[in-house]
Design an enzyme around this catalytic site. Sequence first.
Site, PDB file in Angstrom:
ATOM      1  N   ARG A  60    -142.425 -23.657   8.506  1.00 30.55           N
ATOM      2  CA  ARG A  60    -143.055 -24.354   9.640  1.00 30.55           C
ATOM      3  C   ARG A  60    -143.165 -23.408  10.842  1.00 30.55           C
ATOM      4  O   ARG A  60    -144.026 -23.544  11.700  1.00 30.55           O
ATOM      5  CB  ARG A  60    -142.291 -25.637   9.995  1.00 30.55           C
ATOM      6  CG  ARG A  60    -142.892 -26.438  11.123  1.00 30.55           C
ATOM      7  CD  ARG A  60    -142.495 -27.925  11.087  1.00 30.55           C
ATOM      8  NE  ARG A  60    -141.089 -28.132  10.819  1.00 30.55           N
ATOM      9  CZ  ARG A  60    -140.089 -27.957  11.701  1.00 30.55           C
ATOM     10  NH1 ARG A  60    -140.366 -27.585  12.926  1.00 30.55           N
ATOM     11  NH2 ARG A  60    -138.835 -28.165  11.355  1.00 30.55           N
ATOM     12  N   TYR A 113    -167.232 -32.379  18.739  1.00 29.36           N
ATOM     13  CA  TYR A 113    -166.815 -33.005  17.485  1.00 29.36           C
ATOM     14  C   TYR A 113    -166.200 -34.377  17.796  1.00 29.36           C
ATOM     15  O   TYR A 113    -165.450 -34.517  18.774  1.00 29.36           O
ATOM     16  CB  TYR A 113    -165.797 -32.081  16.810  1.00 29.36           C
ATOM     17  CG  TYR A 113    -165.250 -32.624  15.533  1.00 29.36           C
ATOM     18  CD1 TYR A 113    -166.057 -32.737  14.409  1.00 29.36           C
ATOM     19  CD2 TYR A 113    -163.928 -33.041  15.443  1.00 29.36           C
ATOM     20  CE1 TYR A 113    -165.560 -33.248  13.230  1.00 29.36           C
ATOM     21  CE2 TYR A 113    -163.419 -33.551  14.254  1.00 29.36           C
ATOM     22  CZ  TYR A 113    -164.246 -33.654  13.153  1.00 29.36           C
ATOM     23  OH  TYR A 113    -163.755 -34.155  11.990  1.00 29.36           O
ATOM     24  N   ASP A 183    -163.907 -24.144  21.316  1.00 26.44           N
ATOM     25  CA  ASP A 183    -163.974 -24.451  19.894  1.00 26.44           C
ATOM     26  C   ASP A 183    -165.217 -23.727  19.372  1.00 26.44           C
ATOM     27  O   ASP A 183    -166.344 -24.103  19.671  1.00 26.44           O
ATOM     28  CB  ASP A 183    -164.074 -25.965  19.678  1.00 26.44           C
ATOM     29  CG  ASP A 183    -164.145 -26.347  18.200  1.00 26.44           C
ATOM     30  OD1 ASP A 183    -164.501 -25.489  17.375  1.00 26.44           O
ATOM     31  OD2 ASP A 183    -163.864 -27.523  17.874  1.00 26.44           O
TER      32      ASP A 183
HETATM   33  C1  LIG Z   1    -164.660 -30.203  11.739  1.00 28.92           C
HETATM   34  C2  LIG Z   1    -164.503 -29.800  13.117  1.00 28.92           C
HETATM   35  C3  LIG Z   1    -163.285 -29.964  13.770  1.00 28.92           C
HETATM   36  C4  LIG Z   1    -162.090 -30.600  13.100  1.00 28.92           C
HETATM   37  O1  LIG Z   1    -161.621 -29.795  12.066  1.00 28.92           O
HETATM   38  P1  LIG Z   1    -160.738 -30.380  10.835  1.00 28.92           P
HETATM   39  O2  LIG Z   1    -160.400 -29.162  10.072  1.00 28.92           O
HETATM   40  O3  LIG Z   1    -161.619 -31.344  10.107  1.00 28.92           O
HETATM   41  O4  LIG Z   1    -159.574 -31.061  11.423  1.00 28.92           O
HETATM   42  C5  LIG Z   1    -163.176 -29.524  15.070  1.00 28.92           C
HETATM   43  N1  LIG Z   1    -164.226 -28.970  15.700  1.00 28.92           N
HETATM   44  C6  LIG Z   1    -165.420 -28.797  15.108  1.00 28.92           C
HETATM   45  C7  LIG Z   1    -166.534 -28.165  15.862  1.00 28.92           C
HETATM   46  C8  LIG Z   1    -165.605 -29.216  13.799  1.00 28.92           C
HETATM   47  O5  LIG Z   1    -166.785 -29.065  13.210  1.00 28.92           O
END
Ligand SMILES: *Cc1c(COP(=O)(O)O)cnc(C)c1O
Length: 390
Positions: A60, A113, A183
Amino acid sequence: MRVTSANEPQPETRAVRGGRTPDVRALAPVLWASTTFEIDSLAEGRRLAHSSRAAEFYSRHGNPTVNAFEEAVAELEGAEAARAFASGMGAIAGVVLGLCSKGDHVVAQRQAYGGTTQLLAGVCPRFGIDVTFVDATKPGAFADAVIPGRTMLVLAETPANPLLDLADLDELGAIKGPITAVDSTLATPLGVRPLEYGVQLTIHSATKAMAGHNDATLGVVTGERDLIDALWGFAVLQGACASPFDAMNGLRGLRTLGPRLRQQEETAVAVGRMLESHSAVSWVRHPRLESHPQFELGARQYRRFGGVLSFELTGGFDAGARFVDSVHLCRQATSMGGPETLVTHPASTTHAGLLPEELAAAGITPGTVRMSCGLEHTDDVLADVAQALG
Ligand SMILES: *Cc1c(COP(=O)(O)O)cnc(C)c1O
């Protein structure tokens, strides 16, 4: 496009070489399933228990396979360090809840998202964290919403899921005071390196193009070592640590990310051009198409966008539903960046948790369809889209 310098190999080349353990002769990533590691002495145990991201203590905290994936992504992002998470949402929740406390303020992008929006709008208020949502396409929107001394985090998503809106990375990088995070899932580190613009953290759902084969649920955050260490301290307690198996698949995925992204983008542009000339389609969004409202910004800051595009059918919900039910080669599924071309109806699936006014604010209409172009031959994808439109 600041991704390369004269004597640095291209990012696609670095993706093939990154995250290799010295002295290990295996070319494929090695899977270390072990959750725990033998310690030589109490003194050594004490040292490991107090050090960040030790690769061989308890999984972890860190794990050799997971750490190799982290190193590869950090290298690609031009970051000092990275922390992998069990998913993209694990990474986003780790950043938001790891950095923000009761009374803090977050500036976040409205186009994002669905899970991110739900976390910020639904969970953060329960912890006394205030969130202001801004339109990322409006110049100065992020900086204008910052409350000096109170804003702890500025969180952007660019290109945004599902409409491919872009946030200006120069503007985000110029914000001082709060921690800035992007992101960057859709672009991947081969498309853009936000840290080069002065942004402090990049976040990825590696579940998507990075791992790239629909077989790993994985997230990762990169940034300066001190900041990643601080996030790590929360992440160890949050417990959303990456599985070694998923990290192995993530590392394997990085090796082929370059050519996959290139092929997916080529198909997305071809599909986009065909859709643009079709009477049943009101608009198409891909930052490589001149029709994208931020085409110039995209061309200036990104070297790749990948295979995700969105479009709206003039017939509204019924037409959108009929389209996703009518494809044959393409598959109806959420997610993106994998080998199969996927179509999805965001209002019913990825963004189903949003309120109608949140959907409208994010520009997701009932006729909006998102498509993630895969690795099939472009002509076959074009033919399937054409028949489904018919
Ligand atoms: C899919 C996605 C997420 C979330 O990711 P997971 O791996 O499904 O938890 C976050 N940001 C963006 C832009 C995504 O496309």
